[in-house]
Structures are given as C-alpha cells and as structure tokens.
Scaffold this motif. Structure first.
Motif, mmCIF file in Angstrom:
data_model
loop_
_atom_site.group_PDB
_atom_site.id
_atom_site.type_symbol
_atom_site.label_atom_id
_atom_site.label_comp_id
_atom_site.label_asym_id
_atom_site.label_seq_id
_atom_site.Cartn_x
_atom_site.Cartn_y
_atom_site.Cartn_z
ATOM 1 N N GLU A 70 -12.700 0.216 -16.561
ATOM 2 C CA GLU A 70 -12.808 1.670 -15.920
ATOM 3 C C GLU A 70 -11.997 1.709 -14.643
ATOM 4 O O GLU A 70 -11.137 2.979 -14.247
ATOM 5 N N LEU A 71 -11.428 0.504 -14.076
ATOM 6 C CA LEU A 71 -10.456 0.811 -12.997
ATOM 7 C C LEU A 71 -8.864 0.555 -13.223
ATOM 8 O O LEU A 71 -7.977 0.945 -12.665
ATOM 9 N N ILE A 72 -8.752 0.313 -14.529
ATOM 10 C CA ILE A 72 -7.368 0.338 -15.267
ATOM 11 C C ILE A 72 -6.781 1.658 -15.610
ATOM 12 O O ILE A 72 -7.432 2.233 -16.362
ATOM 13 N N LEU A 73 -5.646 1.984 -15.227
ATOM 14 C CA LEU A 73 -5.139 3.403 -15.468
ATOM 15 C C LEU A 73 -4.748 3.237 -16.785
ATOM 16 O O LEU A 73 -4.063 2.413 -17.413
ATOM 17 N N LYS A 74 -4.599 4.522 -17.236
ATOM 18 C CA LYS A 74 -4.241 4.753 -18.843
ATOM 19 C C LYS A 74 -2.898 4.913 -18.761
ATOM 20 O O LYS A 74 -1.907 4.513 -19.659
ATOM 21 N N GLU A 75 -2.116 5.573 -17.606
ATOM 22 C CA GLU A 75 -0.853 5.544 -17.578
ATOM 23 C C GLU A 75 -0.218 5.136 -16.124
ATOM 24 O O GLU A 75 -0.912 5.316 -15.032
ATOM 25 N N PRO A 76 0.731 4.489 -16.219
ATOM 26 C CA PRO A 76 1.579 3.997 -17.156
ATOM 27 C C PRO A 76 0.527 3.082 -18.148
ATOM 28 O O PRO A 76 -0.171 2.309 -17.725
ATOM 29 N N ALA A 77 1.038 2.999 -19.522
ATOM 30 C CA ALA A 77 0.281 2.320 -20.494
ATOM 31 C C ALA A 77 0.230 0.824 -20.181
ATOM 32 O O ALA A 77 1.428 0.274 -19.770
ATOM 33 N N PRO A 78 -0.815 0.038 -20.553
ATOM 34 C CA PRO A 78 -0.647 -1.411 -20.393
ATOM 35 C C PRO A 78 0.304 -2.185 -21.221
ATOM 36 O O PRO A 78 0.502 -1.661 -22.241
ATOM 37 N N ILE A 79 0.780 -3.189 -21.027
ATOM 38 C CA ILE A 79 1.766 -3.795 -21.924
ATOM 39 C C ILE A 79 1.013 -5.189 -22.265
ATOM 40 O O ILE A 79 0.658 -6.072 -21.311
ATOM 41 N N ILE A 80 0.914 -5.530 -23.544
ATOM 42 C CA ILE A 80 0.444 -6.570 -23.927
ATOM 43 C C ILE A 80 1.176 -7.097 -25.101
ATOM 44 O O ILE A 80 1.513 -6.637 -26.261
ATOM 45 N N SER A 94 0.859 -1.060 0.092
ATOM 46 C CA SER A 94 -0.071 -0.038 0.087
ATOM 47 C C SER A 94 0.879 1.350 -0.121
ATOM 48 O O SER A 94 0.446 2.263 -0.004
ATOM 49 N N ALA A 95 2.185 1.465 0.072
ATOM 50 C CA ALA A 95 2.914 2.355 0.190
ATOM 51 C C ALA A 95 2.879 3.416 -0.932
ATOM 52 O O ALA A 95 3.042 4.464 -0.958
ATOM 53 N N LEU A 96 3.043 2.852 -2.223
ATOM 54 C CA LEU A 96 2.728 3.542 -3.417
ATOM 55 C C LEU A 96 1.366 3.690 -3.929
ATOM 56 O O LEU A 96 0.558 2.823 -3.542
ATOM 57 N N ASP A 97 1.515 4.532 -4.853
ATOM 58 C CA ASP A 97 -0.179 4.825 -5.269
ATOM 59 C C ASP A 97 -0.721 4.148 -6.500
ATOM 60 O O ASP A 97 -1.563 4.174 -7.068
ATOM 61 N N LYS A 98 0.318 3.374 -6.785
ATOM 62 C CA LYS A 98 0.039 2.157 -7.973
ATOM 63 C C LYS A 98 0.622 0.936 -7.913
ATOM 64 O O LYS A 98 1.329 0.625 -7.367
ATOM 65 N N ARG A 99 -0.222 -0.010 -8.342
ATOM 66 C CA ARG A 99 0.487 -1.539 -8.421
ATOM 67 C C ARG A 99 0.066 -2.148 -9.779
ATOM 68 O O ARG A 99 -0.812 -1.663 -10.598
#
Length: 270
Positions: A200-210, A166-171
């Motif tokens: 809707e819960l997936i962040l746009k940045e950083p961009a997803p990797i596929i 929980s320390a950082l704002d993104k996982r």
C-alpha cells in the motif's frame, strides 16, 4: 561674577542652539529608525527564516543608530572622521580574530536566504547524514539516524554539495534480488509484481520497474525500482526484502549461493 555670568551666557549662546538641534535631531532620528524598521519587518516577514529576519532587523537597527549618533556628533562640531577610523580599525581587528566564526556566519546567512533545506528535512552534507533540527547563524544542528546531535559549521555546509532527501515529493527505492539460473524469468517477474502491487505504500505512478538486470556468476539478479513518499522510504525498503523472501520460498525459487564447477580430466595422471 559678572565675568562668569557673561562667560556662561556666551557659551549658551554659542552652543545652546547646537544642543537644541542635536536633541531634536536625536528624537526625530529615533522615530524615523523605529518607523523604518517597522516597514522593513513588514516587507521581509515570511520571506526569510525567522532567525535571519531577527538578525537583519537587529543589524539594520545597529547600523542606523551608529549613523544617527555620528550625524549628531557632527552637528555638535565633533570631528567624526576619527571615530570612523577607530571603528574601522576595531572592525578589522575583530574580523581577523574571528575569521572562522565570520565564515560560519556568512555561510549561515546564505543558507537562510537561499534555503537549500529547512528544519525537518533529511539531508546529507559534509560527511554527515540526518534530520535538520535547526539552522542557526553559525551552526546547523542535525540529528543522526542513531539519535546523535551534530553541530555542523555553516561554512562547511555552504562550500559542500548538499543532498536533500526531503525536497521532492517522491523517492525511488532501488533493490536487487537474485534467483537461480534454473528459475523461470517470467514467473519470477510475476511474483515480484504481485508483491509490489499489493504493497500500500508503493506509488502506482511512476510505474515500478522490474527487469532482469544482471547475469551474475551464480545468480540471475532482478532490478526492482519503486517510487514512494520520502517518509516511507525505509519502511518499503525493509518490507520488500522480507516479503519477497517469503514469496520466493513459496514459489520454490532457488536462492543462489556461490558455486564452483570443478572438472577432472581423466587423461591426466595424478
């Protein structure tokens, strides 16, 4: 009677001034201690956990009172070195008997000062994983995902690696999905991108990797890495597993199964 009265007068004359000085010293000392503790509380309030703040104030008060009474005893003519020796011996005996608890205590103080985690954080440490409920001076209380209350000794925590989720704002959620070798790679990537972009819960940045990550024995495995808020991690984890299964079925992709190709040599007689 005259002899007794004279003796009392001599005692009062000898010790009266010392007693008076001791009382004045006591009153002034108590006032100074109270004033010093107020200043200390004002300076450390908000800088440390409230448990540590309360402990530091109580410990400082006890130390100052001991020093004050030793000073008063010295003023009255008592030999204070014997008191100090007794206190030292008692402290050593207690410390030896409670060395495990003292180790936990020291670990608790370190945790409250350096704050590698706070109440409400999801952590993994010393083989335990869960949400921190409270940090005490001897134990840290963790609630496991299946709602078990775990008391972890602070000495174990302070001497082990700590993972704070929980320390950082993104996982990042790391997943892998397999399709058959006959399926079109670009089409698979487009289907995954569509599902990911609409969540809707997936962040746009950083961009997803596929990306295609592995040529496995019976499947092409695609790595899907998306960034989310720490509180949304498990929702996204399970959503993508379900939604991509439906999307793959709709697109007609083959779900791979372990396969073995057996070749018969017609020239070999059975």
């Amino acid at each position: 009677m005259n002899d007794v009265a004279g003796g009392l007068e001599s005692v009062v004359a000898a010790y009266g001034m010392q007693l008076l000085l001791a009382v004045v010293f006591l009153l002034i000392g108590l006032w100074v201690i109270k004033f010093a503790l107020k200043i200390m509380e004002k300076n450390i309030q908000g800088k440390f956990d409230r448990t540590l703040t309360s402990f530091l104030l109580s410990m400082s008060r006890a130390i100052l009172l001991i020093l004050l009474f030793l000073s008063i005893a010295s003023t009255l003519g008592f030999e204070v070195t014997s008191f100090i020796a007794i206190l030292g011996a008692a402290g050593f005996a207690v410390g030896f008997a409670l060395q495990g608890s003292l180790s936990n205590f020291a670990g608790g103080v370190l945790l409250l000062i350096f704050r590698p985690f706070t109440a409400g954080d999801m952590i993994e440490v010393a083989g335990y994983k869960g949400k921190v409920q409270e940090i005490e001076l001897l134990y840290t209380i963790i609630t496991s995902p299946d709602n078990k209350k775990i008391y972890v000794p602070n000495s174990n925590i302070s001497t082990n690696s700590i993972t704070n989720f929980s320390a950082l704002d993104k996982r990042r959620v790391d997943l892998s999905f397999g399709v058959g070798y006959d399926d079109d790679i670009n089409e698979v990537k487009e289907v995954i991108k569509k599902v990911v972009s609409e969540h809707e819960l997936i962040l746009k940045e950083p961009a997803p990797i596929i990306r295609l990550g592995e040529h496995a024995g019976s499947s092409l495995n695609f790595d899907v890495k998306v960034w989310v808020s720490p509180t949304d991690y498990w929702n996204v984890y399970y959503d993508l597993h379900e939604e991509l299964k439906y999307a793959f079925d709709e697109a007609g992709f083959n779900i791979p199964y372990p396969q073995i190709d057996v070749h018969f040599d017609e020239g070999v007689k059975m």
